[in-house]
Design a protein around this motif. Structure first.
Motif, PDB file in Angstrom:
ATOM      1  N   UNK A 584     -13.078  36.502   8.830  1.00  0.00           N
ATOM      2  CA  UNK A 584     -13.642  36.008  10.087  1.00  0.00           C
ATOM      3  C   UNK A 584     -15.160  35.902   9.963  1.00  0.00           C
ATOM      4  N   UNK A 585     -15.701  34.760  10.371  1.00  0.00           N
ATOM      5  CA  UNK A 585     -17.144  34.456  10.281  1.00  0.00           C
ATOM      6  C   UNK A 585     -17.752  35.125   9.036  1.00  0.00           C
ATOM      7  N   UNK A 586     -17.245  34.812   7.855  1.00  0.00           N
ATOM      8  CA  UNK A 586     -17.572  35.592   6.660  1.00  0.00           C
ATOM      9  C   UNK A 586     -18.933  35.239   6.060  1.00  0.00           C
ATOM     10  N   UNK A 587     -19.655  36.290   5.677  1.00  0.00           N
ATOM     11  CA  UNK A 587     -20.976  36.198   5.061  1.00  0.00           C
ATOM     12  C   UNK A 587     -20.791  36.022   3.545  1.00  0.00           C
ATOM     13  N   UNK A 588     -20.245  34.873   3.145  1.00  0.00           N
ATOM     14  CA  UNK A 588     -19.790  34.701   1.771  1.00  0.00           C
ATOM     15  C   UNK A 588     -20.774  33.936   0.880  1.00  0.00           C
ATOM     16  N   UNK A 651     -24.005  34.289  11.183  1.00  0.00           N
ATOM     17  CA  UNK A 651     -23.469  33.831   9.898  1.00  0.00           C
ATOM     18  C   UNK A 651     -23.152  32.347  10.081  1.00  0.00           C
ATOM     19  N   UNK A 652     -23.950  31.497   9.484  1.00  0.00           N
ATOM     20  CA  UNK A 652     -23.822  30.063   9.734  1.00  0.00           C
ATOM     21  C   UNK A 652     -22.489  29.537   9.193  1.00  0.00           C
ATOM     22  N   UNK A 653     -21.930  28.569   9.900  1.00  0.00           N
ATOM     23  CA  UNK A 653     -20.650  27.950   9.520  1.00  0.00           C
ATOM     24  C   UNK A 653     -20.660  27.453   8.084  1.00  0.00           C
ATOM     25  N   UNK A 654     -21.859  27.122   7.598  1.00  0.00           N
ATOM     26  CA  UNK A 654     -21.960  26.518   6.272  1.00  0.00           C
ATOM     27  C   UNK A 654     -21.435  27.456   5.183  1.00  0.00           C
ATOM     28  N   UNK A 655     -21.538  28.758   5.395  1.00  0.00           N
ATOM     29  CA  UNK A 655     -21.122  29.706   4.354  1.00  0.00           C
ATOM     30  C   UNK A 655     -19.616  29.627   4.081  1.00  0.00           C
ATOM     31  N   UNK A 656     -18.757  29.835   5.073  1.00  0.00           N
ATOM     32  CA  UNK A 656     -17.322  29.697   4.769  1.00  0.00           C
ATOM     33  C   UNK A 656     -16.918  28.281   4.391  1.00  0.00           C
ATOM     34  N   UNK A 657     -17.617  27.270   4.931  1.00  0.00           N
ATOM     35  CA  UNK A 657     -17.273  25.896   4.575  1.00  0.00           C
ATOM     36  C   UNK A 657     -17.501  25.653   3.085  1.00  0.00           C
ATOM     37  N   UNK A 658     -18.632  26.128   2.567  1.00  0.00           N
ATOM     38  CA  UNK A 658     -18.916  25.981   1.139  1.00  0.00           C
ATOM     39  C   UNK A 658     -17.936  26.798   0.291  1.00  0.00           C
TER      40      UNK A 658
END
Length: 709
Positions: A584-588, A651-658
């Motif tokens: 969930x909303x992961x800081x990846x 945690x911006x959406x861009x992180x899990x999207x990438x």
């Protein structure tokens, strides 16, 4: 690339994002980042990609629509939809909240006291009219016409005449504050836009104190607004230029001082202003020193204004001292000495006594502090695992202390603790409909051995009718977080029952980086020790497998935000141990974020993760575990579901999207669900939140082979 769902439904093609050349170079290392173009939030191509991901996820999970609806109905069916909270006394009124069947948001209400000596809250019933009730704020009315609604500030002035409230309708945690005269119902002309959460009245009701943020979404300035004057004329009470520090402000319970507090992950500082001279010069409590954290609380002892200060200056697990409020840097009288393994968390002061919050043995505790003797009387509870804390205590001189209590099996409970007698007075226990019996469920704590020999606690809860946990391999839902010294407490969840009643064992891995076992537990899971967080979680999974609680095909992991980083890391470290991973909303994409000081929250995060921008060793260490950089092509990943929100500022959406795009490159079965109007906490509204959780639980049960259970 073709993906197949577990039920053998028709094939469908996932979105394949274009790889646009991009790279970053730091400390002589160049990293190619072909999906960095996702960061352009206003780009139509980015929005189209996210919408395509949502459509793909929906098609892949379409076979679960019936299960989702059943779980939603179960959550709804166990919830008393029309209900009232336990009233809390403030001034001449009892304040409480209502929920109404079919309505998404709560309703804030109040009713007059029966007499000035009335300290026993009235027992309210949804079907009985409350004498003298006033509806203060109906969240459903405020949310009308908006897809998202969040209340970030709500307060009534001490005299009960004025109310302020702050609303966010986008999910970006920017609140517009308004004021209403409760005697006339008139909305005042005062409107303050772009505030952070937590605005409040001065004790005399003449002023509003609020904070605003900088370009990096950091609360950095405290303001004073005088009612009836232009916002443009508001006085700046305090500004903190150091980007590592967040700033906030609030009045002491005694109404004697305004406390302006600022803190990084490892350092804090407080300033005091006399509440009757808010345009004066604030004075520092203790000047900041790197690595020293403290918080102060005003009390009056023997007719002297004093501050009780909880701090870690030479005290790893914190100690409490008392100082003169007029000279806080002067002599310190130790009230509660430092004790290794007993982590002092905080203090609440009242006119005649104080309350101390601390952790011991991996559980939260509350103790009543005598100002005269310094003795602490601990409140005792029967369950081996539980969570407890104070709440709803605005009065300065009450004879009762309001506390909240719960466990994995005991629904949320409100008590009043009688100071004179030591009696716990039950005010309300969360109703759970449908015949819920706590005795049908069991909870216990087991211990895993980490790679370095450290004992890691694991909390378990399960339904007894399926047999004892550990008697045979069972489906297990393993949750973890492990950052910011945040502890995952044993708490009740209505939604969780939908999994427990299908035979799932819920487990929490209390890994290092959290605060469950004291400050050293946190220190051993941050900065250049961060890998302990990830390996601890893997060792907890191995313990559950090796000791017969579960098997890799029956184990699903979940974590959110920094716990989502944990999920991404363990997916790379030990993908063979898990059937599925819910992030969930992961800081990846942690390294990319922490390298960019222009992004929200980055600089303040350097105290938690290290500064890879200026330190080559930190850069190399973070690159060794950051999930996005370490996606592997030599393993078979478990099924992965990543959930995010377009307007999340943390945690911006861009992180899990990438991350999902890179996982797809190596053939992983990864799904992305992006809420297009929501923030870090997900969708708003209780029914929306139940549907969101039903979606996640249905996916989890499908992974565990329980979709038909």
């Amino acid at each position: 690339m073709t993906a197949h769902d577990a039920q053998g439904a028709a094939s469908t093609l996932p979105p394949i994002a274009s790889r646009n050349p991009a790279s970053r170079t730091h400390h002589g290392d160049t990293f190619d980042d072909p999906y960095e173009w996702f960061r352009a939030k206003e780009d139509e191509a980015v929005i189209a990609h996210l919408e395509a991901e949502n459509a793909y996820t929906e098609s892949r999970t379409e076979h679960l629509s019936g299960l989702r609806e059943r779980i939603f109905d179960e959550i709804k069916g166990r919830t008393l939809e029309t209900d009232l909270s336990v009233p809390s006394r403030h001034g001449e009124w009892w304040y409480y909240g209502r929920t109404v069947e079919g309505k998404q948001y709560g309703i804030q209400c109040r009713a007059p006291l029966a007499s000035p000596d009335d300290w026993t809250p009235p027992e309210l019933s949804p079907d009985v009219e409350v004498p003298g009730e006033q509806v203060l704020l109906d969240g459903n009315v405020e949310a009308d016409g908006h897809e998202f609604f969040s209340l970030g500030s709500f307060e009534v002035s001490n005299d009960g005449r004025l109310m302020l409230w702050g609303v966010d309708v986008a999910g970006d945690e920017r609140y517009t504050v308004r004021v209403r005269d409760l005697t006339t119902g008139e909305q005042l002309a005062d409107v303050i836009e772009g505030t952070f959460a937590g605005a409040g009245f001065s004790p005399d009701g003449r002023f509003i104190v609020y904070s605003t943020v900088d370009d990096a979404w950091r609360p950095d300035t405290v303001w004073l607004h005088e009612l009836g004057t232009p916002v443009a004329d508001d006085a700046k009470l305090f500004h903190e230029p150091d980007e590592r520090y967040w700033v906030g402000a609030g009045f002491t319970r005694s109404d004697r001082y305004l406390v302006i507090g600022l803190g990084s992950s490892i350092t804090s500082e407080e300033w005091l202003l006399d509440a009757d001279d808010l345009r004066g010069e604030p004075r520092v409590v203790w000047p900041r020193r790197e690595g020293v954290e403290y918080e102060s609380h005003h009390a009056v002892v023997d007719d002297e204004d004093v501050l009780y200060i909880v701090h870690n200056d030479g005290a790893l697990d914190f100690e409490m001292v008392r100082v003169a409020a007029s000279a806080p840097s002067g002599p310190r009288a130790v009230v509660i000495a430092h004790e290794q393994g007993r982590r002092l968390l905080g203090m609440s002061t009242f006119r005649d006594w104080g309350v101390v919050a601390y952790r011991r043995g991996g559980l939260p505790r509350l103790g009543l502090l005598s100002y005269s003797s310094g003795d602490v009387r601990e409140l005792a509870f029967d369950e081996p695992l539980y969570s407890v804390g104070t709440g709803g205590n605005p009065e300065w001189a009450p004879p009762l202390l309001r506390i909240g209590y719960g466990s994995f099996t005991t629904p949320g409970t409100v008590y009043d603790y009688d100071i004179a007698t030591g009696e716990l007075l039950l005010r309300k226990r969360q109703p759970v409909l449908g015949g819920y019996e706590p005795s049908d469920y069991a909870q216990e704590r087991v211990w895993a051995t980490a790679q370095d020999g450290t004992q890691i606690p694991i909390s378990l809860v399960w339904k007894r009718s399926f047999g004892d946990a550990g008697a045979a391999p069972r489906p297990v839902h393993l949750y973890g977080y492990g950052s910011y010294e945040h502890s995952i407490e044993p708490g009740f969840s209505v939604a969780r029952l939908s999994a427990l009643d299908r035979g799932v064992v819920f487990a929490v891995a209390h890994v290092r980086g959290g605060g469950e076992m004291g400050r050293q537990w946190y220190e051993d899971g941050k900065m250049l020790h961060k890998r302990n967080t990830f390996t601890d979680f893997v060792d907890c999974a191995l313990h559950l497998i090796d000791n017969g609680f579960t098997s890799p095909g029956l184990l699903v992991a979940e974590g959110g935000s920094a716990g989502g980083l944990l999920m991404g890391a363990v997916a790379n470290l030990a993908p063979e141990l898990f059937a599925g991973i819910l992030a969930d909303v992961p800081f990846v994409d942690a390294l990319t974020t922490i390298l960019d000081p222009s992004l929200p929250l980055t600089v303040i995060e350097w105290d938690e993760w290290g500064d890879p921008l200026h330190d080559a060793d930190v850069y190399a260490y973070m690159k060794s575990y950051s999930p996005y950089e370490n996606v592997r092509s030599d393993v078979a990943y478990p099924r992965i579901l990543a959930v995010t929100s377009l307007n999340d500022t943390r945690v911006l959406y861009v992180e899990p999207a990438k991350w999902v795009a890179r996982l797809r490159e190596v053939g992983a079965d990864a799904l992305l669900k992006c809420e297009m109007v929501a923030g870090h906490g997900g969708v708003s509204g209780r029914y929306n939140a139940w549907r969101e959780r039903a979606f996640e639980l249905a996916w989890l049960l499908d992974v565990l082979g329980l979709a038909d259970a």
